[in-house]
Design a protein around this motif. Structure first.
Motif, mmCIF file in Angstrom:
data_model
loop_
_atom_site.group_PDB
_atom_site.id
_atom_site.type_symbol
_atom_site.label_atom_id
_atom_site.label_comp_id
_atom_site.label_asym_id
_atom_site.label_seq_id
_atom_site.Cartn_x
_atom_site.Cartn_y
_atom_site.Cartn_z
ATOM 1 N N ALA A 1 0.816 -1.219 0.000
ATOM 2 C CA ALA A 1 0.000 0.000 0.000
ATOM 3 C C ALA A 1 0.846 1.263 0.000
ATOM 4 N N THR A 2 2.069 1.182 0.472
ATOM 5 C CA THR A 2 2.907 2.381 0.510
ATOM 6 C C THR A 2 3.228 2.900 -0.889
ATOM 7 N N ALA A 3 3.167 2.041 -1.880
ATOM 8 C CA ALA A 3 3.392 2.510 -3.250
ATOM 9 C C ALA A 3 2.289 3.485 -3.659
ATOM 10 N N LEU A 4 1.081 3.257 -3.162
ATOM 11 C CA LEU A 4 -0.024 4.161 -3.484
ATOM 12 C C LEU A 4 0.055 5.465 -2.693
ATOM 13 N N LEU A 5 0.668 5.425 -1.537
ATOM 14 C CA LEU A 5 0.732 6.592 -0.660
ATOM 15 C C LEU A 5 2.061 7.331 -0.734
ATOM 16 N N ARG A 6 2.874 7.008 -1.685
ATOM 17 C CA ARG A 6 4.225 7.561 -1.791
ATOM 18 C C ARG A 6 4.229 9.094 -1.785
ATOM 19 N N SER A 7 3.264 9.719 -2.428
ATOM 20 C CA SER A 7 3.263 11.183 -2.522
ATOM 21 C C SER A 7 2.920 11.851 -1.190
ATOM 22 N N TRP A 8 2.319 11.134 -0.257
ATOM 23 C CA TRP A 8 1.948 11.709 1.043
ATOM 24 C C TRP A 8 3.015 11.480 2.106
ATOM 25 N N LEU A 9 4.011 10.698 1.826
ATOM 26 C CA LEU A 9 5.031 10.378 2.813
ATOM 27 C C LEU A 9 6.195 11.350 2.706
ATOM 28 N N HIS A 10 6.137 12.414 3.478
ATOM 29 C CA HIS A 10 7.195 13.424 3.442
ATOM 30 C C HIS A 10 8.257 13.075 4.471
ATOM 31 N N GLY A 11 9.473 12.941 4.013
ATOM 32 C CA GLY A 11 10.582 12.669 4.918
ATOM 33 C C GLY A 11 10.725 11.197 5.283
ATOM 34 N N LEU A 12 9.936 10.338 4.671
ATOM 35 C CA LEU A 12 10.013 8.901 4.952
ATOM 36 C C LEU A 12 10.160 8.137 3.652
ATOM 37 N N GLU A 13 10.884 7.084 3.720
ATOM 38 C CA GLU A 13 10.912 6.150 2.606
ATOM 39 C C GLU A 13 9.637 5.300 2.688
ATOM 40 N N PRO A 14 9.077 4.882 1.580
ATOM 41 C CA PRO A 14 7.851 4.080 1.630
ATOM 42 C C PRO A 14 8.010 2.781 2.414
ATOM 43 N N THR A 15 9.195 2.242 2.439
ATOM 44 C CA THR A 15 9.413 0.991 3.181
ATOM 45 C C THR A 15 10.351 1.242 4.352
ATOM 46 N N ASP A 16 10.094 2.292 5.109
ATOM 47 C CA ASP A 16 10.923 2.661 6.243
ATOM 48 C C ASP A 16 10.790 1.592 7.333
ATOM 49 N N ALA A 17 11.868 0.886 7.601
ATOM 50 C CA ALA A 17 11.846 -0.229 8.551
ATOM 51 C C ALA A 17 11.513 0.224 9.967
ATOM 52 N N ALA A 18 12.016 1.379 10.358
ATOM 53 C CA ALA A 18 11.751 1.876 11.716
ATOM 54 C C ALA A 18 10.266 2.174 11.908
ATOM 55 N N THR A 19 9.623 2.744 10.893
ATOM 56 C CA THR A 19 8.189 3.035 10.991
ATOM 57 C C THR A 19 7.384 1.742 11.080
ATOM 58 N N PHE A 20 7.723 0.776 10.255
ATOM 59 C CA PHE A 20 7.023 -0.509 10.304
ATOM 60 C C PHE A 20 7.231 -1.195 11.656
ATOM 61 N N ALA A 21 8.451 -1.164 12.157
ATOM 62 C CA ALA A 21 8.754 -1.821 13.438
ATOM 63 C C ALA A 21 8.033 -1.135 14.594
ATOM 64 N N LEU A 22 8.052 0.185 14.616
ATOM 65 C CA LEU A 22 7.405 0.925 15.709
ATOM 66 C C LEU A 22 5.893 0.732 15.703
ATOM 67 N N SER A 23 5.281 0.822 14.533
ATOM 68 C CA SER A 23 3.829 0.648 14.472
ATOM 69 C C SER A 23 3.437 -0.795 14.791
ATOM 70 N N SER A 24 4.240 -1.759 14.379
ATOM 71 C CA SER A 24 3.959 -3.159 14.700
ATOM 72 C C SER A 24 4.076 -3.411 16.195
ATOM 73 N N ALA A 25 5.108 -2.852 16.801
ATOM 74 C CA ALA A 25 5.284 -3.020 18.247
ATOM 75 C C ALA A 25 4.134 -2.384 19.010
ATOM 76 N N LEU A 26 3.693 -1.214 18.584
ATOM 77 C CA LEU A 26 2.571 -0.545 19.252
ATOM 78 C C LEU A 26 1.292 -1.368 19.134
ATOM 79 N N LEU A 27 1.021 -1.912 17.956
ATOM 80 C CA LEU A 27 -0.185 -2.722 17.782
ATOM 81 C C LEU A 27 -0.102 -4.024 18.569
ATOM 82 N N PHE A 28 1.064 -4.640 18.617
ATOM 83 C CA PHE A 28 1.211 -5.877 19.383
ATOM 84 C C PHE A 28 1.012 -5.617 20.869
ATOM 85 N N LEU A 29 1.632 -4.560 21.378
ATOM 86 C CA LEU A 29 1.471 -4.220 22.794
ATOM 87 C C LEU A 29 0.032 -3.827 23.114
ATOM 88 N N THR A 30 -0.648 -3.203 22.168
ATOM 89 C CA THR A 30 -2.057 -2.870 22.359
ATOM 90 C C THR A 30 -2.896 -4.129 22.482
#
Length: 163
Positions: free
Chosen positions: A100-129
């Protein structure tokens, strides 16, 4: 006709930058608000599902406790199952997010579409939730009285929820 500018028309670079980034800031705040509401819905949904799940399994919990299982093992029983489901959901969600990040590429300012840190942080937050949403019903289930659980008059899950 050329427009003459006066001294009052001049702006600092910070003011110009602030005005130019107003739309991006509004979008960011909107996404932050929607993300927060989504996070609260996930927490509430996990809590409700595990609460109902423990109510349906009250008889089993009573038997386990009567046969000598410890409350800690009852808690880990529920948390382990919720963790397994959360990990499976995260695997599917990460795969979908990657594409889905390929579709949202134009809205991601300052981030790579496959930013590993963003994926890891959001995954950790959802798992802990998910684990946090399951913890309270699991603790409640571990504190149940085996005699009450095994009584014949607590026949429906709705009755068990209010017992």
């Amino acid at each position: 006709m050329t427009r003459q500018s006066s001294l009052s028309d001049f702006h600092t670079l910070d003011q110009v930058k602030f005005e130019l980034l107003a739309e991006e800031r509004t979008l960011t705040l909107s996404f932050l608000g929607l993300g927060t509401v989504s996070w609260i819905l996930v927490l509430t949904a996990v809590f409700g599902v595990v609460r109902l799940w423990t109510a349906w399994r009250t008889g089993e919990i009573g038997i386990r406790l009567a046969l000598g299982s410890t409350p800690r093992r009852i808690i880990f029983l529920f948390l382990r199952r919720v963790s397994m489901l959360a990990l499976a959901g995260l695997a599917i969600g990460l795969l979908a997010a990657y594409f889905a990040t390929a579709l949202l590429r134009s809205w991601l300012h300052g981030l790579e579409p496959t930013d590993a840190a963003t994926f890891a942080l959001s995954s950790a937050l959802l798992f802990l939730t998910a684990v946090a949403g399951a913890a309270l019903p699991a603790i409640d289930a571990s504190r149940t009285d085996p005699v009450k659980c095994l009584r014949a008059d607590a026949a429906t899950p709705g009755d068990r929820l209010h017992a």
